[in-house]
Design an enzyme around this catalytic site. Structure first.
Site, PDB file in Angstrom:
ATOM      1  CG  MET A   1     -83.670  83.064 -14.690  1.00  0.00           C
ATOM      2  SD  MET A   1     -82.346  82.639 -15.830  1.00  0.00           S
ATOM      3  CE  MET A   1     -82.366  80.861 -15.693  1.00  0.00           C
ATOM      4  CB  ALA A   2     -89.638  86.086 -16.096  1.00  0.00           C
ATOM      5  CD  GLN A  54     -88.345  86.428  -7.864  1.00  0.00           C
ATOM      6  OE1 GLN A  54     -88.605  86.551  -9.059  1.00  0.00           O
ATOM      7  NE2 GLN A  54     -87.161  86.688  -7.363  1.00  0.00           N
ATOM      8  CB  CYS A  84     -88.204  92.481 -12.023  1.00  0.00           C
ATOM      9  SG  CYS A  84     -88.690  92.412 -13.760  1.00  0.00           S
ATOM     10  CE  LYS A 123     -81.514  87.227  -8.146  1.00  0.00           C
ATOM     11  NZ  LYS A 123     -82.170  87.496  -9.375  1.00  0.00           N
ATOM     12  N   GLY A 185     -74.993  85.985 -10.434  1.00  0.00           N
ATOM     13  CA  GLY A 185     -74.415  86.793 -11.508  1.00  0.00           C
ATOM     14  C   GLY A 185     -73.125  86.207 -12.040  1.00  0.00           C
ATOM     15  CG  ASP A 186     -71.598  87.684 -14.769  1.00  0.00           C
ATOM     16  OD1 ASP A 186     -72.652  87.580 -15.428  1.00  0.00           O
ATOM     17  OD2 ASP A 186     -71.038  88.771 -14.557  1.00  0.00           O
ATOM     18  N   GLY A 208     -78.123  81.234 -13.139  1.00  0.00           N
ATOM     19  CA  GLY A 208     -79.234  81.609 -14.003  1.00  0.00           C
ATOM     20  C   GLY A 208     -78.974  81.178 -15.434  1.00  0.00           C
ATOM     21  NE  ARG A 209     -77.241  85.961 -17.711  1.00  0.00           N
ATOM     22  CZ  ARG A 209     -76.418  86.994 -17.831  1.00  0.00           C
ATOM     23  NH1 ARG A 209     -76.440  87.713 -18.925  1.00  0.00           N
ATOM     24  NH2 ARG A 209     -75.585  87.297 -16.841  1.00  0.00           N
TER      25      ARG A 209
HETATM   26  C1  LIG Z   1     -84.524  85.562 -18.974  1.00  0.00           C
HETATM   27  C2  LIG Z   1     -84.255  85.942 -17.561  1.00  0.00           C
HETATM   28  C3  LIG Z   1     -85.302  86.030 -16.683  1.00  0.00           C
HETATM   29  C4  LIG Z   1     -85.074  86.387 -15.356  1.00  0.00           C
HETATM   30  N1  LIG Z   1     -86.126  86.435 -14.506  1.00  0.00           N
HETATM   31  C5  LIG Z   1     -85.907  86.675 -13.187  1.00  0.00           C
HETATM   32  C6  LIG Z   1     -86.977  86.640 -12.249  1.00  0.00           C
HETATM   33  O1  LIG Z   1     -88.128  86.372 -12.597  1.00  0.00           O
HETATM   34  N2  LIG Z   1     -86.691  86.878 -10.949  1.00  0.00           N
HETATM   35  C7  LIG Z   1     -85.417  87.163 -10.517  1.00  0.00           C
HETATM   36  O2  LIG Z   1     -85.206  87.346  -9.330  1.00  0.00           O
HETATM   37  N3  LIG Z   1     -84.397  87.214 -11.388  1.00  0.00           N
HETATM   38  C8  LIG Z   1     -84.601  86.980 -12.697  1.00  0.00           C
HETATM   39  N4  LIG Z   1     -83.546  87.014 -13.575  1.00  0.00           N
HETATM   40  C9  LIG Z   1     -82.205  87.341 -13.071  1.00  0.00           C
HETATM   41  C10 LIG Z   1     -81.446  86.080 -12.669  1.00  0.00           C
HETATM   42  O3  LIG Z   1     -82.065  85.478 -11.558  1.00  0.00           O
HETATM   43  C11 LIG Z   1     -79.990  86.378 -12.307  1.00  0.00           C
HETATM   44  O4  LIG Z   1     -79.939  87.183 -11.154  1.00  0.00           O
HETATM   45  C12 LIG Z   1     -79.239  87.078 -13.423  1.00  0.00           C
HETATM   46  O5  LIG Z   1     -79.542  86.507 -14.674  1.00  0.00           O
HETATM   47  C13 LIG Z   1     -77.725  86.982 -13.197  1.00  0.00           C
HETATM   48  O6  LIG Z   1     -77.306  85.653 -13.046  1.00  0.00           O
HETATM   49  P1  LIG Z   1     -76.676  84.784 -14.263  1.00  0.00           P
HETATM   50  O7  LIG Z   1     -75.475  85.528 -14.749  1.00  0.00           O
HETATM   51  O8  LIG Z   1     -76.344  83.464 -13.601  1.00  0.00           O
HETATM   52  O9  LIG Z   1     -77.710  84.667 -15.319  1.00  0.00           O
HETATM   53  C14 LIG Z   1     -83.758  86.671 -14.906  1.00  0.00           C
HETATM   54  C15 LIG Z   1     -82.705  86.592 -15.811  1.00  0.00           C
HETATM   55  C16 LIG Z   1     -82.929  86.224 -17.120  1.00  0.00           C
HETATM   56  C17 LIG Z   1     -81.766  86.133 -18.067  1.00  0.00           C
END
Ligand SMILES: Cc1cc2nc3c(=O)[nH]c(=O)nc-3n(C[C@H](O)[C@H](O)[C@H](O)COP(=O)(O)O)c2cc1C
Length: 330
Positions: A1-2, A54, A84, A123, A185-186, A208-209
Site C-alpha cells: 500500500m502506497a 510492486q 492503481c 494485481k 478487498g474487505d 490491506g486496510r
Molecule cells: C492507502 C492505500 C494505498 C494502496 N496502495 C496500493 C498499491 O500501491 N498497490 C496496490 O496494488 N494496491 C494498493 N492499494 C489497494 C490495496 O492493496 C487493496 O487492494 C485494497 O485496499 C482493498 O483491500 P482492503 O479492503 O483489505 O484494504 C492501496 C490501498 C490503500 C487504502
C-alpha cells in the site's frame, strides 16, 4: 500500500503471521532515472522474506529493467500494478488504465517475466467503470503472457474504496485461470477470510486496510484467535514502528508520515480520544515516544524485547553504487 507499506509495516506483518508481504508501489520511471527516493523503496531486510516488490509503469522495456533491479535488491516476487486508480498514475497509461489496454498489459507481463527468474504476479481491479468485467477478459491473457498468479481487488477504479468488493467476480476469475488467484478487498476477520476463500476458490487472501495500526487483526485472520492487545502492547508496537520508520525515512519525513498511524494504533477504544489528539499534535517522533512511555510505562521491556529480535544492520544489500541499507536514512 502506497504511503503505508514501509519496511516496518512489512516486518510487523510477517511477525503477526502474514505469509507474504509487499512493498509500496515503485515507479519504473523513478528506478530508470535512479531517483534517490524511489531507490529508497528497495531496502529489503532479512526478516521480510518472502517479499514481493510492486512496480508500476506503462513501457514494457522500462518495466523489464525495473524488474531486474527489484530482484537484484532482493525481491522474491515481482508484482505488477494494474489497479492503481489515482489520476497521477492513470494519466501516464499505468495502473488501472492497463485493464482496458490489454495488448500493452500483456506486453508488459511478457517483458517482465522474460527479464527475471522470479515469479511475476499481477494485481488488478475489476475494471475502470462500475460493473466492469475487464479483469475477466484480461486475466487469462496475462497468464498466457507469463503471470504466475493474479490478485484481484474487485472494485472498479471509479469506486476507489467505496461500496463493497464484489468477490463474485473473484470466483469467476478463479474458474478462468489455472494459476493461484488471491482475493483482495474487505478482509478484516478470520470469518470473512474463510467465507471469501470458500465462496471463490481463491488460493489466498490479501489484507490491506485491516492491518493498518492493527497487526493483531492479522493474527486473528490467520488463526481465528481473537485477543485484544493490552495498552502496553499497543504502545510497544507503535514505538517500534516509529523508531524503525524514522530510521528508514529520516526524522523530517517520518514525523509527517507517521501521523495517520497514531490514529490507527491509538483508536479502537484503546486510548482515550483526547490522548490520540494530543499525540497527533506533537512535532517530533521522539516527543511521541516519550508521551507513549509516560502513558504506558510497562511498554519498556516489550520494546526492548522487540528491538532485540530485529536482525542487525550487517544484513545490508548493495545495489550498484547506491548503498541500500535496512537502516539507511532519508
Ligand atoms: C492507502 C492505500 C494505498 C494502496 N496502495 C496500493 C498499491 O500501491 N498497490 C496496490 O496494488 N494496491 C494498493 N492499494 C489497494 C490495496 O492493496 C487493496 O487492494 C485494497 O485496499 C482493498 O483491500 P482492503 O479492503 O483489505 O484494504 C492501496 C490501498 C490503500 C487504502
Amino acid at each position: 500500500m502506497a504511503g503505508v507499506s514501509v519496511q516496518a509495516f512489512r516486518r510487523q506483518g510477517r511477525r503477526y503471521g502474514a505469509g507474504l508481504v509487499c512493498s509500496e508501489m515503485v515507479s519504473c520511471a523513478g528506478l530508470e532515472h535512479r531517483n534517490e527516493r524511489t531507490l529508497g523503496y528497495l531496502r529489503v531486510a532479512r526478516d521480510e522474506h518472502p517479499l514481493a516488490i510492486q512496480i508500476f509503469g506503462s513501457e514494457p522495456s522500462t518495466m523489464a529493467e525495473a524488474a531486474r533491479m527489484v530482484t537484484g535488491a532482493g525481491a522474491d516476487i515481482v508484482d505488477i500494478n494494474f489497479g492503481c486508480p489515482v489520476r497521477k498514475v492513470t494519466k501516464t497509461g499505468a495502473g488501472a488504465t492497463l485493464l482496458e489496454d490489454p495488448g500493452r498489459a500483456a506486453a508488459i507481463v511478457e517483458a517482465v517475466s522474460s527479464a527475471v527468474d522470479a515469479p511475476v504476479s499481477v494485481k488488478m481491479r475489476r475494471g475502470l467503470e462500475d460493473g466492469s468485467r475487464a479483469c475477466l477478459a484480461l486475466g487469462p491473457r496475462l497468464v498466457d503472457a507469463g503471470a504466475a498468479s493474479l490478485t484481484l481487488h474487485p472494485r472498479s477504479a471509479r469506486q476507489m474504496y467505496t461500496g463493497e468488493a464484489d468477490h463474485g467476480v473473484t470466483a469467476e476469475l478463479v474458474e478462468l485461470v489455472d494459476v493461484p488467484v488471491i482475493a483482495s478487498g474487505d478482509i478484516t476477520s478470520h470469518r470473512r477470510a474463510e467465507s471469501v476463500l470458500g465462496a471463490t476458490g481463491a488460493a489466498a487472501v490479501m489484507v490491506g486496510r485491516g492491518a493498518q495500526g492493527n497487526p493483531w487483526a492479522l493474527r486473528e485472520i490467520v488463526n481465528g484467535e481473537r485477543a485484544e492487545p493490552s495498552r502496553e502492547e499497543v504502545a510497544a508496537e507503535l514505538i517500534l514502528f516509529i523508531r524503525e520508520t524514522t530510521r528508514e525515512l529520516g526524522e523530517r519525513k517520518a514525523a509527517g508520515f507517521l501521523k495517520k498511524f497514531y490514529g490507527w494504533y491509538l483508536g479502537h477504544g484503546r486510548f482515550p480520544k483526547q490522548f490520540k489528539q494530543e499525540v497527533v499534535q506533537l512535532d517530533s517522533t521522539e516527543d511521541v515516544v516519550t508521551r507513549l512511555f509516560a502513558a504506558a510505562p510497562e511498554a519498556a521491556p516489550l520494546v526492548e524485547r522487540l528491538e532485540a529480535e530485529l536482525p542487525d544492520a550487517a544484513d545490508e544489500i548493495l545495489l550498484d553504487s547506491m548503498p541500500i541499507s535496512i537502516y539507511g536514512g532519508g
